[in-house]
Design a protein around this motif. Structure first.
Motif, PDB file in Angstrom:
ATOM      1  N   ILE A  27      46.008  36.925  43.536  1.00 17.50           N
ATOM      2  CA  ILE A  27      46.688  35.830  44.240  1.00 17.50           C
ATOM      3  C   ILE A  27      47.995  35.444  43.545  1.00 17.50           C
ATOM      4  O   ILE A  27      48.795  34.697  44.094  1.00 17.50           O
ATOM      5  N   PHE A  28      48.201  35.964  42.332  1.00 22.62           N
ATOM      6  CA  PHE A  28      49.444  35.723  41.590  1.00 22.62           C
ATOM      7  C   PHE A  28      49.643  36.876  40.624  1.00 22.62           C
ATOM      8  O   PHE A  28      48.710  37.262  39.912  1.00 22.62           O
ATOM      9  N   VAL A  29      50.837  37.455  40.627  1.00 20.55           N
ATOM     10  CA  VAL A  29      51.171  38.520  39.685  1.00 20.55           C
ATOM     11  C   VAL A  29      52.585  38.269  39.183  1.00 20.55           C
ATOM     12  O   VAL A  29      53.508  38.090  39.976  1.00 20.55           O
ATOM     13  N   PHE A  30      52.745  38.255  37.867  1.00 20.72           N
ATOM     14  CA  PHE A  30      54.055  38.094  37.249  1.00 20.72           C
ATOM     15  C   PHE A  30      54.183  39.157  36.166  1.00 20.72           C
ATOM     16  O   PHE A  30      53.258  39.361  35.379  1.00 20.72           O
ATOM     17  N   LEU A  84      49.720  46.591  40.477  1.00 21.03           N
ATOM     18  CA  LEU A  84      49.044  45.465  41.116  1.00 21.03           C
ATOM     19  C   LEU A  84      50.103  44.499  41.632  1.00 21.03           C
ATOM     20  O   LEU A  84      50.981  44.073  40.892  1.00 21.03           O
ATOM     21  N   GLU A  85      50.003  44.179  42.902  1.00 21.94           N
ATOM     22  CA  GLU A  85      50.913  43.235  43.541  1.00 21.94           C
ATOM     23  C   GLU A  85      50.106  42.108  44.147  1.00 21.94           C
ATOM     24  O   GLU A  85      48.911  42.263  44.426  1.00 21.94           O
ATOM     25  N   LYS A  86      50.767  40.976  44.390  1.00 23.52           N
ATOM     26  CA  LYS A  86      50.113  39.848  45.040  1.00 23.52           C
ATOM     27  C   LYS A  86      49.510  40.325  46.360  1.00 23.52           C
ATOM     28  O   LYS A  86      50.160  41.024  47.130  1.00 23.52           O
ATOM     29  N   GLY A  87      48.270  39.954  46.605  1.00 23.41           N
ATOM     30  CA  GLY A  87      47.573  40.382  47.809  1.00 23.41           C
ATOM     31  C   GLY A  87      46.825  41.692  47.641  1.00 23.41           C
ATOM     32  O   GLY A  87      46.082  42.096  48.528  1.00 23.41           O
ATOM     33  N   GLY A  88      47.006  42.361  46.497  1.00 21.92           N
ATOM     34  CA  GLY A  88      46.314  43.627  46.249  1.00 21.92           C
ATOM     35  C   GLY A  88      44.824  43.408  46.039  1.00 21.92           C
ATOM     36  O   GLY A  88      44.399  42.470  45.367  1.00 21.92           O
ATOM     37  N   TYR A  89      44.020  44.263  46.650  1.00 23.59           N
ATOM     38  CA  TYR A  89      42.572  44.136  46.566  1.00 23.59           C
ATOM     39  C   TYR A  89      42.020  44.880  45.373  1.00 23.59           C
ATOM     40  O   TYR A  89      42.570  45.885  44.933  1.00 23.59           O
ATOM     41  N   LEU A  90      40.913  44.362  44.857  1.00 21.00           N
ATOM     42  CA  LEU A  90      40.238  44.934  43.698  1.00 21.00           C
ATOM     43  C   LEU A  90      38.812  45.284  44.074  1.00 21.00           C
ATOM     44  O   LEU A  90      38.170  44.557  44.824  1.00 21.00           O
ATOM     45  N   THR A 122      47.396  44.123  31.997  1.00 18.33           N
ATOM     46  CA  THR A 122      48.670  43.413  32.057  1.00 18.33           C
ATOM     47  C   THR A 122      49.565  43.876  30.911  1.00 18.33           C
ATOM     48  O   THR A 122      49.084  44.175  29.822  1.00 18.33           O
ATOM     49  N   GLY A 123      50.874  43.908  31.182  1.00 16.31           N
ATOM     50  CA  GLY A 123      51.849  44.292  30.171  1.00 16.31           C
ATOM     51  C   GLY A 123      52.138  43.142  29.223  1.00 16.31           C
ATOM     52  O   GLY A 123      51.522  42.074  29.294  1.00 16.31           O
ATOM     53  N   ALA A 124      53.139  43.349  28.355  1.00 17.16           N
ATOM     54  CA  ALA A 124      53.486  42.363  27.330  1.00 17.16           C
ATOM     55  C   ALA A 124      53.897  41.013  27.916  1.00 17.16           C
ATOM     56  O   ALA A 124      53.764  39.988  27.258  1.00 17.16           O
ATOM     57  N   SER A 125      54.401  41.011  29.152  1.00 15.91           N
ATOM     58  CA  SER A 125      54.772  39.740  29.788  1.00 15.91           C
ATOM     59  C   SER A 125      54.002  39.514  31.086  1.00 15.91           C
ATOM     60  O   SER A 125      54.336  38.629  31.859  1.00 15.91           O
ATOM     61  N   GLY A 126      52.975  40.311  31.324  1.00 10.60           N
ATOM     62  CA  GLY A 126      52.235  40.234  32.582  1.00 10.60           C
ATOM     63  C   GLY A 126      51.222  39.106  32.621  1.00 10.60           C
ATOM     64  O   GLY A 126      50.559  38.807  31.630  1.00 10.60           O
ATOM     65  N   ARG A 127      51.134  38.477  33.771  1.00  9.92           N
ATOM     66  CA  ARG A 127      50.134  37.435  34.035  1.00  9.92           C
ATOM     67  C   ARG A 127      49.578  37.680  35.431  1.00  9.92           C
ATOM     68  O   ARG A 127      50.332  37.965  36.358  1.00  9.92           O
ATOM     69  N   VAL A 128      48.274  37.517  35.567  1.00 10.89           N
ATOM     70  CA  VAL A 128      47.606  37.778  36.842  1.00 10.89           C
ATOM     71  C   VAL A 128      46.557  36.708  37.077  1.00 10.89           C
ATOM     72  O   VAL A 128      45.869  36.291  36.150  1.00 10.89           O
ATOM     73  N   GLN A 129      46.437  36.277  38.331  1.00 12.41           N
ATOM     74  CA  GLN A 129      45.332  35.412  38.743  1.00 12.41           C
ATOM     75  C   GLN A 129      44.591  36.125  39.858  1.00 12.41           C
ATOM     76  O   GLN A 129      45.206  36.618  40.816  1.00 12.41           O
ATOM     77  N   LEU A 149      37.626  32.243  40.213  1.00  8.18           N
ATOM     78  CA  LEU A 149      39.007  32.501  39.802  1.00  8.18           C
ATOM     79  C   LEU A 149      39.022  33.042  38.378  1.00  8.18           C
ATOM     80  O   LEU A 149      38.281  32.564  37.518  1.00  8.18           O
ATOM     81  N   ILE A 150      39.892  34.007  38.133  1.00  9.28           N
ATOM     82  CA  ILE A 150      40.067  34.589  36.803  1.00  9.28           C
ATOM     83  C   ILE A 150      41.553  34.674  36.530  1.00  9.28           C
ATOM     84  O   ILE A 150      42.322  35.139  37.380  1.00  9.28           O
ATOM     85  N   ALA A 151      41.971  34.216  35.354  1.00  4.17           N
ATOM     86  CA  ALA A 151      43.376  34.293  34.946  1.00  4.17           C
ATOM     87  C   ALA A 151      43.483  35.240  33.755  1.00  4.17           C
ATOM     88  O   ALA A 151      42.724  35.117  32.788  1.00  4.17           O
ATOM     89  N   LEU A 152      44.420  36.174  33.838  1.00  2.00           N
ATOM     90  CA  LEU A 152      44.662  37.120  32.750  1.00  2.00           C
ATOM     91  C   LEU A 152      46.032  36.849  32.159  1.00  2.00           C
ATOM     92  O   LEU A 152      47.011  36.704  32.891  1.00  2.00           O
ATOM     93  N   ARG A 153      46.108  36.800  30.852  1.00  2.00           N
ATOM     94  CA  ARG A 153      47.351  36.557  30.133  1.00  2.00           C
ATOM     95  C   ARG A 153      47.998  37.896  29.749  1.00  2.00           C
ATOM     96  O   ARG A 153      47.416  38.955  29.980  1.00  2.00           O
ATOM     97  N   PRO A 154      49.177  37.852  29.142  1.00  2.00           N
ATOM     98  CA  PRO A 154      49.842  39.084  28.732  1.00  2.00           C
ATOM     99  C   PRO A 154      48.987  39.940  27.785  1.00  2.00           C
ATOM    100  O   PRO A 154      48.175  39.416  27.021  1.00  2.00           O
ATOM    101  N   ALA A 155      49.192  41.254  27.887  1.00  2.00           N
ATOM    102  CA  ALA A 155      48.519  42.241  27.039  1.00  2.00           C
ATOM    103  C   ALA A 155      46.997  42.126  27.106  1.00  2.00           C
ATOM    104  O   ALA A 155      46.311  42.143  26.091  1.00  2.00           O
ATOM    105  N   SER A 156      46.463  41.991  28.323  1.00  4.62           N
ATOM    106  CA  SER A 156      45.020  41.889  28.536  1.00  4.62           C
ATOM    107  C   SER A 156      44.512  43.069  29.335  1.00  4.62           C
ATOM    108  O   SER A 156      45.254  43.740  30.040  1.00  4.62           O
TER     109      SER A 156
END
Length: 105
Positions: A29-32, A47-53, A61-68, A76-83
């Motif tokens: 629901i969120f990808v940065f 992985l893009e917003k709306g992408g199914y898992l 996630t990369g060094a600056s990646g964040r995903v919800q 809900l699950i939130a992933l921080r950078p380098a996870s």
């Protein structure tokens, strides 16, 4: 350094294997920044917003990646950078969601 997070996700009731195989475990629901999904068959996709898992997917996630992520059961699950997050197993029967007043039943 990548933080390894491996969770076996189980919901309240088990549905039929055919129904679970056809439904997604959740969606982004969120990808940065940089985020990829490595499927259980080894296929890699951005992985893009709306992408199914699906069950068996590994989210990295990369060094600056964040995903919800929003799971099919509403979690809900939130992933921080380098996870790294692996959906080892996910079973949810939407027709029998359990007691809404007690999320642990």
């Amino acid at each position: 350094m990548i933080r390894h997070i491996a969770f076996a996700l189980f919901a309240l009731a088990l549905g039929s294997p055919a129904a679970n195989a056809q439904s997604a475990a959740g969606e982004a629901i969120f990808v940065f920044g940089k985020a990829e999904v490595i499927a259980s068959n080894g296929a890699v996709r951005v992985l893009e917003k709306g992408g199914y898992l699906d069950e068996g997917d590994r989210i990295v996630t990369g060094a600056s990646g964040r995903v919800q992520l929003r799971l099919a059961d509403g979690g809900l699950i939130a992933l921080r950078p380098a996870s790294e997050f692996i959906i080892e197993a996910f079973h949810y029967d939407a027709a029998s969601p359990g007691n809404p007043d007690d999320p642990f039943t």
